[in-house]
Design an enzyme around this catalytic site. Structure first.
Site, mmCIF file in Angstrom:
data_model
loop_
_atom_site.group_PDB
_atom_site.id
_atom_site.type_symbol
_atom_site.label_atom_id
_atom_site.label_comp_id
_atom_site.label_asym_id
_atom_site.label_seq_id
_atom_site.Cartn_x
_atom_site.Cartn_y
_atom_site.Cartn_z
ATOM 1 C CG ASP A 260 -42.489 -36.648 -6.528
ATOM 2 O OD1 ASP A 260 -43.240 -38.108 -6.793
ATOM 3 O OD2 ASP A 260 -42.129 -36.011 -8.028
ATOM 4 C CD GLU A 261 -46.319 -31.117 -3.427
ATOM 5 O OE1 GLU A 261 -46.445 -30.450 -2.147
ATOM 6 O OE2 GLU A 261 -45.778 -30.002 -4.043
#
Length: 294
Positions: free
Chosen positions: A238-239
């Site tokens: 999720d980066e």
């Protein structure tokens, strides 16, 4: 601009290069020499790293001596301009659709939205297959006339499952992989292979509430908005670089399930926007950020 005739061919040119004087002049001059008309032009000069980004939608109408310039001839003629400025560039036919592979687990709302938008021509995509680690959505996918591939995943079978995925990507000539609530973490090796051509929807307004059960995390913090983030996939969970985000207001009366329900529309909209902008050539990677020329 002259009125275009019905035989005009439309193209999209996207490019980025180090910022310097004369780029716009050179590109517009090239199009003038090729007898093309600019229909839309967007550009951005990043002061942070002196990088220039540009997207041009243009038409070649041809003249009495012949028809519109071909894609191959335009690409060949543009090479000297690109080399002069050190450009990374792509030239595509405007009507060309990206070949897309969708991955999904049990939540179907984003899948259904993409299937519908593709079916009515709202997204410039050709969905060439849907991969799932469950059988739940086989019926709706095949009703749309799209191949469905069941690829179950366990800790022991994950390497084989990812090898199967890459075999499908190669065999189906996939240009973009869309994780439409696919609830499996991809390996570092797979994310490297799909770098810049895999989009994920995360049911949170990143960078808040990463990982699992973000709506429950949001409820525990008493948030007043929930949202969704569509981003490119990379090795960090999720980066990845953010492409599109959507939010909706909530209040203290919303429990976790009500937050989940409220967030579904934000997930659908953020993901469809990200897919559209990527496939229209509007998204440029800039390190861990994106430039989106809307």
């Amino acid at each position: 601009m002259d009125t275009l005739n019905s035989t005009a061919a439309e193209y999209v040119l996207t490019l980025d290069c180090p910022e310097t004087r004369g780029i716009v002049h050179a590109v517009s001059g090239f199009l003038l020499e090729q007898g093309c008309d600019i229909l839309e032009s967007k550009q951005f000069d990043s002061q942070d790293d002196a990088q220039f980004f540009m997207r041009l939608h243009f038409a070649s109408a041809g003249d009495s001596a012949g028809g519109p310039a071909s894609l191959d001839s335009l690409r060949e003629a543009f090479v000297p301009v690109a080399e002069k400025f050190g450009m990374q560039w792509e030239l595509r036919a405007h009507e060309a659709k990206h070949r897309v592979l969708i991955m999904v687990s049990k939540f179907e709302h984003c899948l259904n939205d993409l299937l519908f938008r593709a079916r009515i021509g709202e997204l410039p995509i050709d969905i060439v297959g849907v991969v799932s680690n469950h059988q739940d959505h086989r019926g709706i996918v095949e009703w749309h006339g799209i191949p469905f591939f069941h690829v179950p995943v366990t800790a022991d079978t994950k390497p084989a499952a990812e090898a199967r995925l890459m075999e499908l990507v190669d065999r189906l000539d996939v240009e973009l992989v869309v994780l439409a609530r696919y609830m499996q973490v991809l390996s570092d090796d797979l994310t490297r292979k799909l770098d810049g051509r895999a989009i994920n929807i995360h049911h949170s307004f990143l960078p808040s509430f990463k990982g699992a059960r973000p709506y429950h995390q949001a409820h525990a913090r008493g948030v007043k908005t929930v949202g969704a983030t569509a981003h490119y996939v990379n090795a960090e969970l999720d980066e990845g670089p953010i492409i599109a985000q959507q939010v909706v207001e909530v209040d203290h009366t919303f429990g976790p399930e009500e937050l989940v329900a409220a967030g579904r529309d934000t997930e659908r909209k953020a993901l469809s926007n990200a897919v559209r902008w990527h496939c229209e050539g509007r998204v440029f990677l800039q390190g861990n950020r994106t430039v989106v020329l809307k």
